[in-house]
Motif scaffolding. Structure first.
Motif, mmCIF file in Angstrom:
data_model
loop_
_atom_site.group_PDB
_atom_site.id
_atom_site.type_symbol
_atom_site.label_atom_id
_atom_site.label_comp_id
_atom_site.label_asym_id
_atom_site.label_seq_id
_atom_site.Cartn_x
_atom_site.Cartn_y
_atom_site.Cartn_z
ATOM 1 N N PRO A 30 35.442 36.566 48.821
ATOM 2 C CA PRO A 30 35.378 36.277 47.370
ATOM 3 C C PRO A 30 34.551 37.309 46.602
ATOM 4 C CG PRO A 30 35.099 34.258 48.639
ATOM 5 C CD PRO A 30 35.046 35.380 49.614
ATOM 6 N N GLU A 31 33.406 37.727 47.187
ATOM 7 C CA GLU A 31 32.581 38.732 46.519
ATOM 8 C C GLU A 31 33.262 40.098 46.523
ATOM 9 O OE1 GLU A 31 29.785 38.409 44.744
ATOM 10 O OE2 GLU A 31 30.157 36.262 44.983
ATOM 11 N N ALA A 32 33.996 40.386 47.620
ATOM 12 C CA ALA A 32 34.727 41.651 47.694
ATOM 13 C C ALA A 32 35.758 41.733 46.580
ATOM 14 C CB ALA A 32 35.400 41.789 49.059
ATOM 15 N N ILE A 33 36.465 40.616 46.353
ATOM 16 C CA ILE A 33 37.477 40.585 45.286
ATOM 17 C C ILE A 33 36.833 40.859 43.933
ATOM 18 C CG2 ILE A 33 39.029 39.050 44.001
ATOM 19 C CD1 ILE A 33 39.718 37.736 46.733
ATOM 20 N N LYS A 34 35.669 40.240 43.693
ATOM 21 C CA LYS A 34 34.969 40.455 42.408
ATOM 22 C C LYS A 34 34.602 41.920 42.236
ATOM 23 C CE LYS A 34 32.866 35.835 42.072
ATOM 24 N NZ LYS A 34 31.573 35.111 42.106
ATOM 25 N N SER A 35 34.110 42.538 43.330
ATOM 26 C CA SER A 35 33.653 43.930 43.241
ATOM 27 C C SER A 35 34.825 44.876 42.995
ATOM 28 C CB SER A 35 32.922 44.320 44.521
ATOM 29 O OG SER A 35 31.741 43.551 44.668
ATOM 30 N N TYR A 36 35.900 44.710 43.751
ATOM 31 C CA TYR A 36 37.066 45.597 43.572
ATOM 32 C C TYR A 36 37.695 45.401 42.190
ATOM 33 C CZ TYR A 36 37.021 46.691 48.581
ATOM 34 O OH TYR A 36 36.667 47.128 49.836
ATOM 35 N N THR A 37 37.753 44.149 41.744
ATOM 36 C CA THR A 37 38.330 43.860 40.427
ATOM 37 C C THR A 37 37.509 44.541 39.327
ATOM 38 O OG1 THR A 37 39.166 41.740 41.215
ATOM 39 C CG2 THR A 37 39.010 42.028 38.837
ATOM 40 N N LYS A 38 36.173 44.503 39.494
ATOM 41 C CA LYS A 38 35.293 45.157 38.503
ATOM 42 C C LYS A 38 35.470 46.677 38.554
ATOM 43 C CE LYS A 38 32.178 45.088 35.293
ATOM 44 N NZ LYS A 38 32.484 44.510 33.966
ATOM 45 N N ALA A 39 35.615 47.222 39.778
ATOM 46 C CA ALA A 39 35.810 48.671 39.917
ATOM 47 C C ALA A 39 37.087 49.104 39.211
ATOM 48 C CB ALA A 39 35.868 49.043 41.395
ATOM 49 N N GLU A 43 37.432 51.643 36.189
ATOM 50 C CA GLU A 43 38.185 52.883 36.413
ATOM 51 C C GLU A 43 39.571 52.537 36.945
ATOM 52 O OE1 GLU A 43 39.923 55.698 36.209
ATOM 53 O OE2 GLU A 43 37.891 56.398 35.776
ATOM 54 N N PRO A 44 40.517 52.213 36.036
ATOM 55 C CA PRO A 44 41.850 51.777 36.462
ATOM 56 C C PRO A 44 42.682 52.880 37.107
ATOM 57 C CG PRO A 44 41.689 51.881 34.063
ATOM 58 C CD PRO A 44 40.330 52.148 34.588
ATOM 59 N N GLY A 45 42.174 54.127 37.105
ATOM 60 C CA GLY A 45 42.946 55.216 37.690
ATOM 61 C C GLY A 45 42.542 55.557 39.109
ATOM 62 N N PHE A 46 41.674 54.740 39.736
ATOM 63 C CA PHE A 46 41.215 55.026 41.102
ATOM 64 C C PHE A 46 42.039 54.185 42.097
ATOM 65 C CE2 PHE A 46 37.899 54.471 44.541
ATOM 66 C CZ PHE A 46 38.014 55.764 45.020
ATOM 67 N N PRO A 47 42.987 54.806 42.817
ATOM 68 C CA PRO A 47 43.946 54.027 43.613
ATOM 69 C C PRO A 47 43.331 53.281 44.792
ATOM 70 C CG PRO A 47 44.242 56.391 43.986
ATOM 71 C CD PRO A 47 43.287 56.253 42.846
ATOM 72 N N LEU A 48 42.231 53.808 45.384
ATOM 73 C CA LEU A 48 41.679 53.146 46.570
ATOM 74 C C LEU A 48 41.195 51.732 46.265
ATOM 75 C CD1 LEU A 48 39.748 56.012 48.415
ATOM 76 C CD2 LEU A 48 42.015 55.065 48.893
ATOM 77 N N SER A 49 40.733 51.507 45.036
ATOM 78 C CA SER A 49 40.288 50.145 44.684
ATOM 79 C C SER A 49 41.450 49.157 44.802
ATOM 80 C CB SER A 49 39.726 50.128 43.260
ATOM 81 O OG SER A 49 38.579 50.926 43.161
ATOM 82 N N TYR A 50 42.620 49.569 44.353
ATOM 83 C CA TYR A 50 43.802 48.701 44.452
ATOM 84 C C TYR A 50 44.172 48.448 45.916
ATOM 85 C CZ TYR A 50 44.504 49.782 39.482
ATOM 86 O OH TYR A 50 44.363 49.917 38.132
ATOM 87 N N LEU A 51 44.116 49.517 46.712
ATOM 88 C CA LEU A 51 44.518 49.380 48.115
ATOM 89 C C LEU A 51 43.578 48.458 48.875
ATOM 90 C CD1 LEU A 51 45.558 53.061 48.968
ATOM 91 C CD2 LEU A 51 47.006 51.145 48.260
#
Length: 400
Positions: A30-39, A43-51
């Motif tokens: 759950p915390e990981a999801i919050k962190s990646y979603t915030k990232a 910065e919506p152009g950073f593909p690794l966050s989506y992956l």
């Protein structure tokens, strides 16, 4: 450390990304999801966050969210075949096979030589009976991996489904050269040899397969059927008997055993086998009809014959062969009016069967309709009736 960085610099997208990474490693999803979603928000152009976010969703089996996230990642990395294939696998997991095929295919545009993906796509195409694309991918796989036994087998199945039997035989023969214990290939081969009327090869192949699987009742059933097709009924009988010994409730084996006994002129045993079919399956219309017709042919138990055939017709009322059997039983009972009604009805349904034509001709002749009788007998001959007694009858009574 990254928690501290985020506290000091809450708009640091890299810190949020690495915090999500750490939470993932510690399975704090759950915390990981919050962190990646915030990232992603920062910065919506950073593909690794989506992956990475999609990977967490997959771990939690939140497939809809994973798919939505990966589809956004594609817009940033449109030539990354791995994203397409992960999406394809997710769609497949969710039974959206059409979308799965689309994304596997898109990924192959950027990585043509991935044979495992092609193998996966092949199975999906075959499951939907899409033979042409399956064959194209199978040929590609085999060009690059000619000793891939499973792909040769699948190509054989595809050719068989497409009724390209000679090509299918070629593939299954390659299978057994590469893997001499591939039992299913022997079974497919024996069946296809029989389709091509190569019964000696069908028998030889089935006997070899029985060495690999000596307690398989279906192999004995196949062997008996091939002997029946060759007219070797006394060899078929022990094969069928072995089948029913191994599988005592196999009505199909009992039925074919009855046919072999009939053709071997062992009528009592034939009738016994057909009655056993009925015991196993009281809805077996073929068995009722066969017994009734045997009785009619012999001119015995004619009331029982009519009763049995009527039972077959209760189950399959529009079966022309059964209606012919009923007419024949009436004819043998001397009930010509009833016989004529049934025979003409059978002929309306099946006018290209030589036996039905002969029977109707016999009824016409018995009713003093000689011209109609000869017309039907001549047609029976044209349709392939070469029985000696029939030809002698035709000759004596003025047929061609």
């Amino acid at each position: 450390e990254f928690t501290r960085v985020v506290e000091l610099d809450p708009v640091n997208d890299v810190a949020h990304y690495f915090l999500g990474f750490i939470n993932t490693r510690h399975k704090n999803y759950p915390e990981a999801i919050k962190s990646y979603t915030k990232a992603i928000e920062l910065e919506p152009g950073f593909p690794l966050s989506y992956l990475e976010l999609s990977d967490v969703y997959i771990k939690l089996k939140m497939y809809a969210q994973a798919i939505a996230t990966l589809e956004k990642a594609i817009s940033l990395m449109p030539m990354d075949s791995g994203i397409y294939w992960t999406l394809a696998a997710l769609y497949e997991e969710n039974d959206n096979i059409q979308q799965a095929k689309i994304f596997y295919q898109k990924g192959l545009i950027f990585d043509t030589n991935d044979l495992d993906v092609r193998r996966r796509l092949i199975l999906l195409h075959l499951s939907d009976n899409e033979l042409e694309p399956a064959i194209i991918h199978l040929k590609f796989v085999l060009e690059n991996d000619p000793n891939d036994v499973k792909s040769h087998f699948l190509l054989g199945l595809a050719y068989e489904k497409g009724k390209e039997f000679k090509l299918a035989i070629g593939e299954f023969e390659k299978v057994i050269k590469l893997s001499q214990r591939f039992k299913e290939a022997y079974i497919r081969l024996s069946y296809l040899y029989s389709v091509e009327e190569q019964y000696d090869l069908a028998i030889k192949t089935t006997i070899y397969c029985l060495k690999l699987e000596p307690k398989n009742p279906k192999l004995y059933l196949l062997l008996g059927m091939f002997y029946n097709e060759k007219g070797q009924y006394r060899l078929a009988i022990p094969a069928f008997k072995k089948a029913v010994k191994l599988e005592p409730k196999d009505e199909t084996a009992y039925f074919h055993l009855g046919v072999a006994y009939d053709n071997a002129e062992m009528l009592d045993k034939a009738i016994e086998s057909f009655y056993r079919c009925i015991e196993l399956n009281p809805q077996n219309a073929n068995a009722y009809n066969y017994i009734g017709y045997l009785y009619a042919e012999q001119g015995v138990n004619l009331e029982e014959s009519i009763k049995l055939i009527k039972k077959a017709l209760e189950l399959k009322p529009d079966n022309g062969t059964y209606i012919d059997s009923l007419g024949w039983a009436y004819y043998k009972s001397g009930k010509l009016d009833e016989a004529l009604v049934e025979m003409e009805k059978a002929y309306e349904l099946v006018n290209d069967d030589p036996i039905i034509c002969e029977h109707l001709g016999d009824v016409y002749y018995a009713g003093n309709m000689k011209e109609k009788a000869i017309e039907l007998w001549n047609k029976s001959k044209e349709l392939g009736n070469q029985e000696t007694q029939f030809l002698e009858k035709l000759r004596k009574r003025g047929g061609n």
